[in-house]
Design an enzyme around this catalytic site. Structure first.
Site, PDB file in Angstrom:
ATOM      1  N   GLU A  50      44.216 -10.368  -2.258  1.00  0.00           N
ATOM      2  CA  GLU A  50      43.000 -11.046  -2.391  1.00  0.00           C
ATOM      3  C   GLU A  50      42.338 -10.461  -0.726  1.00  0.00           C
ATOM      4  OE1 GLU A  50      42.523 -14.927  -2.820  1.00  0.00           O
ATOM      5  OE2 GLU A  50      44.465 -15.512  -1.936  1.00  0.00           O
TER       6      GLU A  50
ATOM      7  N   CYS B  59      43.457 -12.658 -11.255  1.00  0.00           N
ATOM      8  CA  CYS B  59      43.195 -14.243 -11.786  1.00  0.00           C
ATOM      9  C   CYS B  59      41.867 -14.580 -11.064  1.00  0.00           C
ATOM     10  CB  CYS B  59      44.455 -14.908 -11.250  1.00  0.00           C
ATOM     11  SG  CYS B  59      44.622 -14.951  -9.527  1.00  0.00           S
TER      12      CYS B  59
ATOM     13  N   ASP C  42      38.085 -13.566  -3.207  1.00  0.00           N
ATOM     14  CA  ASP C  42      38.179 -13.271  -2.103  1.00  0.00           C
ATOM     15  C   ASP C  42      38.207 -11.843  -1.781  1.00  0.00           C
ATOM     16  OD1 ASP C  42      38.452 -15.847  -0.633  1.00  0.00           O
ATOM     17  OD2 ASP C  42      40.036 -16.290  -1.471  1.00  0.00           O
TER      18      ASP C  42
ATOM     19  N   HIS D 184      40.794 -39.954 -15.986  1.00  0.00           N
ATOM     20  CA  HIS D 184      40.581 -39.866 -17.409  1.00  0.00           C
ATOM     21  C   HIS D 184      39.203 -39.732 -17.981  1.00  0.00           C
ATOM     22  CE1 HIS D 184      44.457 -42.276 -17.235  1.00  0.00           C
ATOM     23  NE2 HIS D 184      44.782 -41.440 -18.278  1.00  0.00           N
TER      24      HIS D 184
HETATM   25  C1  PEP Z   1      40.493 -15.453  -5.435  1.00  0.00           C
HETATM   26  O1  PEP Z   1      40.133 -15.625  -4.600  1.00  0.00           O
HETATM   27  O2  PEP Z   1      40.060 -14.564  -6.444  1.00  0.00           O
HETATM   28  C2  PEP Z   1      41.219 -16.553  -6.250  1.00  0.00           C
HETATM   29  C3  PEP Z   1      41.609 -16.616  -7.364  1.00  0.00           C
HETATM   30  O3  PEP Z   1      41.516 -17.685  -5.606  1.00  0.00           O
HETATM   31  P1  PEP Z   1      40.420 -18.732  -5.102  1.00  0.00           P
HETATM   32  O4  PEP Z   1      39.304 -18.569  -6.004  1.00  0.00           O
HETATM   33  O5  PEP Z   1      41.077 -20.023  -5.313  1.00  0.00           O
HETATM   34  O6  PEP Z   1      40.202 -18.565  -3.750  1.00  0.00           O
HETATM   35 MG    MG Z   2      41.470 -16.860  -3.279  1.00  0.00          MG
END
Ligand code: PEP
Ligand code: MG
Length: 550
Positions: free
Chosen positions: A431, A502, A455, A188
């Site tokens: 990745e 992402c 990654d 919280h």
């Molecule tokens: C990435 O590797 O870009 C990814 C989104 O995963 P994480 O950063 O959680 O390894």
């Molecule tokens: Mg990753």
């Protein structure tokens, strides 16, 4: 100057002087009391004062962080009046002939431990609250005013941890940032700090907090989790500029809320948000994200002292899906290992953990742990629009095995008469260089790709993402990464599936146009970057050049 890294909870920047948050000493002694009625009266009196204090806190929090977030203080009032809690205290006073403060301490220990031992995450969280209400009564009993922490100047509050009432009792106008040694992003306290728009970093480490002194200068970067102690002039200068830019941007970006993610030529792009837990949902909604492109579920595991059960996971996934009201939510299966470790998982020490038994490799090796998560995900799938995504894929075989386990889980649920949605989309993260190179084949098995640039960069450029000394070798070396993304995008589209990004590069607006030209359909970024990326997307013109990037 020293630099430390924690977890950024609210993305904004602060420069200021430190005030180390000191808690009043609430330790109590056991005192023998013959007049137990008098002790019960003292307890009742202290409790009534606590209720009045909580009413005031509720009013203050309603104004500052909204009614929903203020409800925690209503919950505290209810807990204070809970019959089991009260009876426990009366009983200790009457049977042990002890002072009220000692009885409250016993109740606090008993109930907080009981809550922690349950399987229900919602009850586990209450453990902090029981301590909070009990401390409030004890402070009232011994006549300590814990209500107002007054600071003469604008300060960066540094504490080992803060309870929700300590957080909201801070004089907001005089607090420019919060830094804590511990804390979880789902607490919280973190939610309140975020909703109070105070740049906040948690998990900076105990030893650092112990070394801090009032009045030291510091910089808090709530975007990156960076904390600079005694920064040099150059760093202050850079951050003053960054802060000014940040504030101007924030005002300007508000205008982007409610607008479409559409390029000049009319191409629609998904701009989604990345989350680490339920408590990021507020920020996702506030920043008008179109969905969730990456839910990093490993934080659920890292914040627990044992593997979260199917039921515990179901509660969380369901909440996320329901909060997004039918918008797409991509939940990534456990990406444990490498830098994300927890003692109870019992991972063997590895010489190169980033190249070790992590993510999908761990899940395929520990099928039961994987199946528990998949069961919770499929059970949650009826509450919204779910995508399940597998991390760290580097071969066709891994995808085939993961899909087989999904089928096994669905069959089990069917046989048990448990409902799940037939429309769950399955995706994989691109990745590893291998996944990008094999993307033509991998695309045949799944509904979407999502590029994890964090990654992908580390494995392609052989630059450890944890090592600041090699950062400078990444910055100018994006060509190899861009080619791998382009190759993956082409292979995705040839197979009729969509591709998003992402990793952190999705929010790097230097590349937005390039990504869109490659045909990237979705960008998933930290909530506070959604509007910025939207603004840039709306300025891109893809006429004639979409999907012909060279
Ligand atoms: C990435 O590797 O870009 C990814 C989104 O995963 P994480 O950063 O959680 O390894
Ligand atoms: Mg990753």
């Amino acid at each position: 100057m020293q630099k430390y890294i924690g977890k950024g909870v609210y993305g904004a920047i602060a420069i200021g002087r430190i005030a180390v948050f000191k808690r009043e000493d609430l330790s109590v002694e056991k005192v023998c009391c013959e007049d137990t009625d008098a002790e019960i009266k003292r307890f009742e009196n202290a409790k009534n004062i606590a209720i009045e204090q909580l009413k005031e806190l509720y009013e203050k929090a309603s104004k500052e962080v909204g009614e929903v977030n203020a409800q925690i203080f209503e919950v505290h009032m209810m807990m204070l009046n809970d019959s089991k809690y009260n009876e426990f205290i009366y009983n200790i006073i009457n049977t042990k002939n002890v002072n009220a403060e000692y009885a409250v301490t016993e109740a606090s220990d008993y109930f907080s431990e009981t809550f922690l031992e349950t399987d229900d995450v919602n009850l586990q969280v209450r453990s902090v609250d029981i301590k909070d209400i009990s401390n409030r009564i004890i402070a009232n009993l011994i006549g300590i005013n814990t209500e107002k922490k007054h600071f003469d100047d604008k300060v960066i509050i540094c504490a080992d941890d803060l309870t929700p009432s300590e957080t909201v009792s801070l004089e907001k106008d005089n607090v420019v940032a919060i830094v804590t040694a511990h804390g979880s992003i789902n607490s919280h306290t973190a939610i309140l700090a975020k909703n109070m728009n105070i740049p906040t970093i948690i998990g900076i480490g105990n030893c650092l907090i112990n070394e801090l002194r009032d009045g030291q200068t510091a910089i808090v970067d709530g975007y990156t989790g960076e904390f600079y102690l005694d920064p040099n002039e150059q760093t202050i200068e850079n951050y003053v500029l960054k802060q000014k830019k940040d504030e101007d941007n924030r005002k300007h970006l508000k205008n982007m809320s409610g607008r479409e993610n559409v390029t000049i030529d009319g191409t629609k792009i998904n701009i989604y948000a990345n989350i680490d837990g339920i408590d990021n949902i507020n920020a996702v909604l506030e920043n008008d994200a179109g969905g969730i492109g990456l839910f990093r579920t490993e934080f659920l595991y890292l914040e627990n002292s044992d593997f979260p059960t199917e039921e515990q996971q179901l509660v969380v996934y369901r909440k996320v899906l329901e909060s997004m009201s039918g918008k797409k939510v991509i939940i990534r299966t456990l990406d444990i290992g490498s830098d994300k470790q927890a003692d109870y998982i019992g991972l063997n020490e590895e010489e190169n953990p980033a190249l070790g038994l992590r993510a999908i490799r761990f899940c395929l090796t520990h099928r039961e742990i994987f199946k528990t998560q998949l069961r919770a995900l499929y059970r949650a799938s009826v509450f919204g629009k779910l995508g399940i995504m597998f991390p760290m894929i580097s071969s066709e075989g891994e995808v085939i095995k993961a899909l087989e386990i999904c089928d096994e889980v669905k069959n089990e649920l069917k046989n048990e008469g448990i409902k799940y949605s037939d429309n769950v989309e399955i995706g994989i993260m691109i990745e590893t260089p291998a996944a990008a190179i094999l993307s033509d084949r991998l695309a045949r098995y799944v509904d979407f790709f999502s590029v994890g640039t964090n990654d992908l960069i580390q494995y392609t450029l052989a630059c450890d993402r944890q090592n600041p000394n090699v950062e400078k070798f990444i910055d100018t070396q994006y060509e190899a990464i861009l080619r791998l993304i382009k190759m993956s995008a082409e292979n995705a589209h040839k197979n009729g599936i969509i591709i998003g990004i992402c990793g952190e590069l999705a929010a790097d607006t230097r590349f937005t146009e390039t990504f869109l030209k490659m045909g990237i359909d979705e960008l998933s970024v930290a909530p506070s970057f959604v509007l910025k990326v939207r603004e840039v997307v709306r300025k891109v013109d893809l006429v004639d050049i979409r999907r012909t990037y060279d």
